[in-house]
Design a protein around this motif. Sequence first.
Motif, PDB file in Angstrom:
ATOM      1  N   THR A   1      81.885  76.546  64.327  1.00  0.00           N
ATOM      2  CA  THR A   1      80.478  76.672  64.200  1.00  0.00           C
ATOM      3  C   THR A   1      80.069  77.186  65.494  1.00  0.00           C
ATOM      4  O   THR A   1      79.533  76.673  66.601  1.00  0.00           O
ATOM      5  N   PRO A   2      80.339  78.598  65.786  1.00  0.00           N
ATOM      6  CA  PRO A   2      80.020  79.298  66.809  1.00  0.00           C
ATOM      7  C   PRO A   2      78.537  79.334  67.076  1.00  0.00           C
ATOM      8  O   PRO A   2      77.772  79.384  66.082  1.00  0.00           O
ATOM      9  N   GLY A   3      78.006  79.598  68.222  1.00  0.00           N
ATOM     10  CA  GLY A   3      76.723  79.842  68.486  1.00  0.00           C
ATOM     11  C   GLY A   3      76.378  79.171  70.083  1.00  0.00           C
ATOM     12  O   GLY A   3      75.894  80.077  70.629  1.00  0.00           O
ATOM     13  N   HIS A   4      76.584  77.892  70.219  1.00  0.00           N
ATOM     14  CA  HIS A   4      76.602  77.472  71.557  1.00  0.00           C
ATOM     15  C   HIS A   4      77.485  78.302  72.423  1.00  0.00           C
ATOM     16  O   HIS A   4      77.108  78.924  73.640  1.00  0.00           O
ATOM     17  N   THR A   5      78.353  78.464  72.214  1.00  0.00           N
ATOM     18  CA  THR A   5      79.748  79.253  72.666  1.00  0.00           C
ATOM     19  C   THR A   5      80.393  79.869  71.542  1.00  0.00           C
ATOM     20  O   THR A   5      80.250  79.517  70.217  1.00  0.00           O
ATOM     21  N   ALA A   6      81.152  80.869  71.659  1.00  0.00           N
ATOM     22  CA  ALA A   6      81.972  81.674  70.719  1.00  0.00           C
ATOM     23  C   ALA A   6      83.014  81.011  70.011  1.00  0.00           C
ATOM     24  O   ALA A   6      83.515  80.842  68.861  1.00  0.00           O
TER      25      ALA A   6
ATOM     26  N   VAL B   1      71.750  74.772  74.057  1.00  0.00           N
ATOM     27  CA  VAL B   1      71.392  75.989  74.701  1.00  0.00           C
ATOM     28  C   VAL B   1      72.335  76.792  73.964  1.00  0.00           C
ATOM     29  O   VAL B   1      73.462  76.672  73.612  1.00  0.00           O
ATOM     30  N   VAL B   2      71.871  78.079  73.825  1.00  0.00           N
ATOM     31  CA  VAL B   2      72.775  79.116  73.226  1.00  0.00           C
ATOM     32  C   VAL B   2      73.150  79.824  74.554  1.00  0.00           C
ATOM     33  O   VAL B   2      72.461  80.677  75.075  1.00  0.00           O
ATOM     34  N   ALA B   3      74.380  79.755  74.864  1.00  0.00           N
ATOM     35  CA  ALA B   3      74.789  80.068  76.053  1.00  0.00           C
ATOM     36  C   ALA B   3      75.503  81.561  76.264  1.00  0.00           C
ATOM     37  O   ALA B   3      76.320  81.785  76.297  1.00  0.00           O
ATOM     38  N   HIS B   4      74.292  82.350  76.170  1.00  0.00           N
ATOM     39  CA  HIS B   4      74.384  83.869  76.218  1.00  0.00           C
ATOM     40  C   HIS B   4      74.934  84.375  77.544  1.00  0.00           C
ATOM     41  O   HIS B   4      74.762  83.723  78.565  1.00  0.00           O
ATOM     42  N   PRO B   5      76.052  85.236  77.489  1.00  0.00           N
ATOM     43  CA  PRO B   5      76.427  86.061  76.405  1.00  0.00           C
ATOM     44  C   PRO B   5      77.458  85.626  75.438  1.00  0.00           C
ATOM     45  O   PRO B   5      77.707  86.189  74.293  1.00  0.00           O
TER      46      PRO B   5
END
Length: 274
Positions: free
Chosen positions: A128-133, A159-163
Amino acid sequence: MSATPAAWASGEHGRRGRVLLAPNPGVMTLDGTNTWVLREPGSSTSVVVDPGPIEEGHLDLVDETTGDVGLILLTHHHYDHSEVAAALAERKGCAVRALDPDFCVGADPLADDEVIDVDGLRLRVVATPGHTADSVSFVLPAERVLLSGDMVLGRGTTVVAHPDGQLGSYFESIERMRSLVTDGEVDTIWPAHGPVLDEAGAVLDFYLAHRRQRLDQVRGALEQLKDAPHPEGIATDEVPRRVVEIVYADVDESLWDAAELSVRAQLAYLAERG
């Protein structure tokens, strides 16, 4: 001083789950990190999910509470989930598994849809990537539970922890989690922060609606910035913060740094789609 454990964090959850609350409350961690201890009824061997941070004796608490441990699992690499994993594995003589091989100890990385069986306790890995890869969740079929890591929190939104985190992957993962509810595999979510969530479908619907609403607000903020007079212009690296100031104006400023990570992910998502 250790935080007083939240009421929901004391005692058992279902027949197979127990949560040990790490004493690391904060803006990003809510009450603290939930270390989930899973065990099949009648078994003496536990699975520990997210053993947590080095914080005020938490490792000793997990060590003393869990007895025999057959496997340690990580939902993702962030230190408040993984910091004591290797030390706990050494004490217990077991392996650590994660999606990222750099965080594995004595075992292979997790694979999507893999079924794990530890002394009768069965878990299915769901990437389930998204928050982190490297974010993964775990389905506990016998309880109709999804251990969501930081992809879904017990309060508020993640949080979506971009990048590292990407919004496109986030949307796809939340949709996948929602399909587990639709297919009858999941009723309840056990998150890595905050209380358990008994109505998984409603929570995931809210997550999708909230993030889409935020995306619309970001679009609106970009239009507002474009139309406003700026004699000297706005530097590209200033845009995310300016968007935060507009979209999150009603949110405590202590959360703005975290919000900026999600805004950067949203801006990247919009840029990719023209």
